[in-house]
Design an enzyme around this catalytic site. Structure first.
Site, PDB file in Angstrom:
ATOM      1  N   ARG A 107      -8.206  -5.676 -12.824  1.00 51.20           N
ATOM      2  CA  ARG A 107      -7.939  -4.720 -11.741  1.00 51.20           C
ATOM      3  C   ARG A 107      -9.033  -3.662 -11.842  1.00 51.20           C
ATOM      4  O   ARG A 107      -9.057  -2.867 -12.791  1.00 51.20           O
ATOM      5  CB  ARG A 107      -6.550  -4.121 -11.913  1.00 51.20           C
ATOM      6  N   HIS A 134      -6.944  -7.269  -2.203  1.00 49.13           N
ATOM      7  CA  HIS A 134      -5.778  -7.312  -3.101  1.00 49.13           C
ATOM      8  C   HIS A 134      -5.008  -8.615  -2.824  1.00 49.13           C
ATOM      9  O   HIS A 134      -3.897  -8.588  -2.292  1.00 49.13           O
ATOM     10  CB  HIS A 134      -4.908  -6.084  -2.850  1.00 49.13           C
ATOM     11  N   GLN A 137      -1.155  -9.378  -3.993  1.00 50.30           N
ATOM     12  CA  GLN A 137      -0.138  -8.697  -3.192  1.00 50.30           C
ATOM     13  C   GLN A 137       0.186  -9.488  -1.931  1.00 50.30           C
ATOM     14  O   GLN A 137       1.349  -9.646  -1.559  1.00 50.30           O
ATOM     15  CB  GLN A 137      -0.619  -7.292  -2.806  1.00 50.30           C
ATOM     16  N   ASP A 225       0.773   0.996   4.269  1.00 48.39           N
ATOM     17  CA  ASP A 225       0.385   1.302   2.892  1.00 48.39           C
ATOM     18  C   ASP A 225       0.139   2.797   2.805  1.00 48.39           C
ATOM     19  O   ASP A 225       0.029   3.494   3.820  1.00 48.39           O
ATOM     20  CB  ASP A 225      -0.867   0.511   2.504  1.00 48.39           C
ATOM     21  N   CYS A 266       3.456  -2.297   0.034  1.00 46.16           N
ATOM     22  CA  CYS A 266       3.194  -2.823  -1.310  1.00 46.16           C
ATOM     23  C   CYS A 266       3.638  -1.863  -2.416  1.00 46.16           C
ATOM     24  O   CYS A 266       3.714  -2.265  -3.575  1.00 46.16           O
ATOM     25  CB  CYS A 266       1.726  -3.186  -1.461  1.00 46.16           C
ATOM     26  N   ARG A 294       5.994 -10.233  -6.443  1.00 43.96           N
ATOM     27  CA  ARG A 294       4.711 -10.170  -7.154  1.00 43.96           C
ATOM     28  C   ARG A 294       4.804 -10.972  -8.446  1.00 43.96           C
ATOM     29  O   ARG A 294       3.874 -11.691  -8.823  1.00 43.96           O
ATOM     30  CB  ARG A 294       4.356  -8.708  -7.468  1.00 43.96           C
TER      31      ARG A 294
END
Length: 308
Positions: A107, A134, A137, A225, A266, A294
């Site tokens: 990450r 991402h 996700q 988001d 998310c 996830r």
């Protein structure tokens, strides 16, 4: 060995296989306690390095728990532990880690760090997030939608707000899974032209609509988001709030979507900013199913990467 670097870099049939495997993995855990091991232990004897240049809650916990449930062990490394590219090169770090562990999840900030790690590693590398995309996700998001509403192909998905890294992967997914996507946000925060162009070339209908009330008409899924990043300055935060306030997801906006439309985020969310608590806790919301998935989606991704 497979890397999982981005949604658009993995064959669509393989993506669908991963989603199906994630559903199977989730189903097999019904009735188990959280800490109970999976019946299958495909990662037994394997070690996964979890590298975090960016801090995380969901990514760190879901990957760590997933590896443990599948019988493996994790080694969590921060940017401070490794100082990627600030001494030893990323390429050499990748070569060294490949001698010690069986898989890397990273990450990070720059996409180039991820790509260089994958280029020089001789073990699978998974994109846990970059500033650009991402993908893990979005695999969980597709899984969640299909759990609740069946195949996502042909559905209308609307993104409201900032055309950020999660939005970018959702646009990639439109091309891979065959759904339509409408972006509604200020022009200054549009997704990259290259990403939109790739999805359109793949056959997806990608629409930009500045008016969020118009954008969500007929939507099967509305996605938002956070408007700000933990690294943004106070000036940047204020500017983004001013730009994005018209794109808040609230009950009035959701009335324009289909009556059975879902809402996703998310997380973490800033309640009463990009979305109201009324929507987050309301009947359209599947945000906590999304968060749980996830875990299952990433377990399926890890199994696919290792071929186990």
């Amino acid at each position: 060995m497979n890397h999982f670097l981005d949604v658009h870099k993995t064959d669509p049939e393989q993506l669908k296989h991963i989603i199906a495997e994630a559903r199977r993995i989730k189903g097999d855990r019904v009735g188990k306690t959280r800490g109970a091991p999976d019946a299958e232990q495909p990662l037994a004897g394997r070690i996964v390095a979890l590298i975090f240049e960016k801090p995380s809650t969901r990514t760190r916990v879901s990957f760590d728990v997933g590896v443990r449930q599948m019988g493996g062990e994790t080694m969590v490394l921060s940017g401070a532990d490794m100082q990627l590219g600030h001494g030893e090169s990323i390429a050499d770090t990748a070569r060294v880690l490949s001698r010690y562990v069986d898989m890397i999840m990273i990450r990070t900030f720059e996409e180039q760090t991820l790509l260089e790690m994958a280029e020089h590693a001789t073990i699978p590398v998974i994109n846990g997030l970059t500033n650009r995309t991402h993908p893990c996700q979005i695999m969980a998001d597709v899984m969640t939608f299909e759990e609740h509403r069946g195949p996502i192909a042909g559905k209308k998905v609307v993104w409201t707000g900032d055309g950020n890294n999660v939005c970018a992967s959702l646009i990639h997914a439109a091309g891979q899974f065959g759904f339509d996507l409408t972006f509604s946000g200020p022009q200054t925060l549009d997704p990259e032209d290259e990403i939109i162009g790739w999805a359109r070339k793949a056959g997806a209908k990608i629409t930009v609509e500045r008016d969020p009330q118009v954008a969500v008409k007929g939507a099967d899924l509305v996605v938002a988001d956070t408007w700000i990043s933990m690294h943004d300055s106070q000036t940047t935060k204020e500017r983004r709030h001013n730009q994005l306030r018209p794109y808040q997801v609230n009950s009035e906006l959701m009335l324009n979507a289909n009556s059975d439309a879902l809402f996703m985020h998310c997380l973490p969310a800033h309640r009463e900013e990009e979305v109201t608590s009324e929507v987050m806790d309301g009947p359209h919301s599947v945000i906590f199913d999304e968060a749980e998935n996830r875990l299952h989606a990433q377990k399926a991704i890890m199994r696919w990467c290792l071929g186990v």
